[in-house]
Design a protein around this motif. Structure first.
Motif, PDB file in Angstrom:
ATOM      1  N   SER A  28       0.825  -1.211   0.000  1.00  0.00           N
ATOM      2  CA  SER A  28       0.000   0.000   0.000  1.00  0.00           C
ATOM      3  C   SER A  28       0.857   1.259   0.000  1.00  0.00           C
ATOM      4  CB  SER A  28      -0.928   0.005   1.217  1.00  0.00           C
ATOM      5  OG  SER A  28      -0.164  -0.028   2.405  1.00  0.00           O
ATOM      6  N   ASP A  29       2.174   1.104   0.099  1.00  0.00           N
ATOM      7  CA  ASP A  29       3.055   2.267   0.215  1.00  0.00           C
ATOM      8  C   ASP A  29       3.752   2.646  -1.098  1.00  0.00           C
ATOM      9  OD1 ASP A  29       4.634  -0.019   0.196  1.00  0.00           O
ATOM     10  OD2 ASP A  29       5.980   0.667   1.781  1.00  0.00           O
ATOM     11  N   LEU A  30       3.328   2.069  -2.225  1.00  0.00           N
ATOM     12  CA  LEU A  30       3.908   2.467  -3.505  1.00  0.00           C
ATOM     13  C   LEU A  30       3.291   3.787  -3.950  1.00  0.00           C
ATOM     14  CD1 LEU A  30       3.928  -0.926  -5.466  1.00  0.00           C
ATOM     15  CD2 LEU A  30       5.834   0.183  -4.297  1.00  0.00           C
ATOM     16  N   PRO A  31       4.054   4.633  -4.601  1.00  0.00           N
ATOM     17  CA  PRO A  31       3.494   5.891  -5.109  1.00  0.00           C
ATOM     18  C   PRO A  31       2.306   5.618  -6.040  1.00  0.00           C
ATOM     19  CG  PRO A  31       5.882   5.891  -5.282  1.00  0.00           C
ATOM     20  CD  PRO A  31       5.481   4.500  -4.876  1.00  0.00           C
ATOM     21  N   LEU A  83       6.709  -6.250  -6.204  1.00  0.00           N
ATOM     22  CA  LEU A  83       5.881  -5.436  -5.326  1.00  0.00           C
ATOM     23  C   LEU A  83       4.728  -4.932  -6.188  1.00  0.00           C
ATOM     24  CD1 LEU A  83       8.603  -3.329  -3.467  1.00  0.00           C
ATOM     25  CD2 LEU A  83       7.602  -5.542  -2.818  1.00  0.00           C
ATOM     26  N   VAL A  84       3.517  -5.233  -5.763  1.00  0.00           N
ATOM     27  CA  VAL A  84       2.324  -4.885  -6.531  1.00  0.00           C
ATOM     28  C   VAL A  84       1.474  -3.944  -5.698  1.00  0.00           C
ATOM     29  CG1 VAL A  84       0.232  -5.784  -7.644  1.00  0.00           C
ATOM     30  CG2 VAL A  84       2.371  -7.113  -7.733  1.00  0.00           C
ATOM     31  N   ARG A  85       1.100  -2.836  -6.297  1.00  0.00           N
ATOM     32  CA  ARG A  85       0.282  -1.848  -5.604  1.00  0.00           C
ATOM     33  C   ARG A  85      -1.039  -2.478  -5.170  1.00  0.00           C
ATOM     34  NH1 ARG A  85      -0.032   3.086  -4.461  1.00  0.00           N
ATOM     35  NH2 ARG A  85      -1.899   4.350  -4.508  1.00  0.00           N
ATOM     36  N   ASP A  86      -1.360  -2.320  -3.890  1.00  0.00           N
ATOM     37  CA  ASP A  86      -2.616  -2.811  -3.343  1.00  0.00           C
ATOM     38  C   ASP A  86      -3.772  -2.239  -4.169  1.00  0.00           C
ATOM     39  OD1 ASP A  86      -4.144  -4.278  -1.565  1.00  0.00           O
ATOM     40  OD2 ASP A  86      -4.273  -2.658  -0.103  1.00  0.00           O
TER      41      ASP A  86
END
Length: 146
Positions: free
Chosen positions: A91-94, A111-114
Motif C-alpha cells: 500500500s506504500d507504492l506511489p 511489489l504490486v500496488r494494493d
C-alpha cells in the motif's frame, strides 16, 4: 540464448480457467502466458507486467529450461530451493507505480500496488512461483562478478 521470447499476462473469463482458480500459467517453447480471471487484477497491471517482462526477457535475465513435460508447471512444487520469487501487495507504492520488480541473486520480488491485484491472485501466483522458480523450471541468469 533465452528460449522464452514472450511472457504475456492477460485477463480472461472464468470459463477459460480450471474451476475455482483465478489464474493459470501455461508455457510452450518461446512463450509463457499468465491467464488471470477478470476482476482479480487490473488491465493496467497486466500491461505493466507485460512491459517489465519484455525487458527482462530481452536482457536474458531469466531462462526457460527445456520443457520435457507440457504440464510441468501444474505439478506440486518439489521445494528444491533453486531460487525464491513471489508477489507482495504493497500500500506504500506511489500512486503512479503499479508494480516494481526487485531482483538479486536467487531472489525476485514483485511489489504490486494494493488494489491492482487481489490477495487470492497473489496467493495463486506465489504457489506457481514456488514451482517455476523454486524448482528451477526457469533459471535466473545472474551476471557473474568476473
Amino acid at each position: 540464448m533465452n528460449e522464452v521470447t514472450e511472457a504475456r499476462y492477460e485477463l480472461v473469463r472464468g470459463d477459460r480457467l480450471p474451476t475455482g482458480r483465478v489464474c493459470r500459467v501455461q508455457e510452450a517453447p518461446g512463450l509463457a502466458v499468465v491467464q488471470i480471471l477478470t476482476g482479480e487484477a487490473t488491465e493496467r497491471l497486466c500491461d505493466e507486467l507485460n512491459e517489465f517482462h519484455r525487458s527482462i526477457l530481452i536482457e536474458d535475465r531469466w531462462i526457460q529450461t527445456p520443457i520435457t513435460d507440457p504440464d510441468r508447471i501444474e505439478h506440486e512444487a518439489e521445494r528444491l530451493g533453486v531460487a525464491d520469487a513471489w508477489w507482495e501487495l504493497r500500500s506504500d507504492l506511489p500512486a503512479n507505480i503499479l508494480c516494481v520488480p526487485l531482483e538479486q541473486r536467487a531472489r525476485f520480488t514483485w511489489l504490486v500496488r494494493d488494489g491492482e491485484a487481489s490477495e487470492r491472485l497473489v496467493r495463486e501466483m506465489n504457489r506457481y512461483l514456488k514451482r517455476i522458480v523454486g524448482d528451477g523450471l526457469w533459471r535466473q541468469n545472474w551476471p557473474s562478478a568476473n
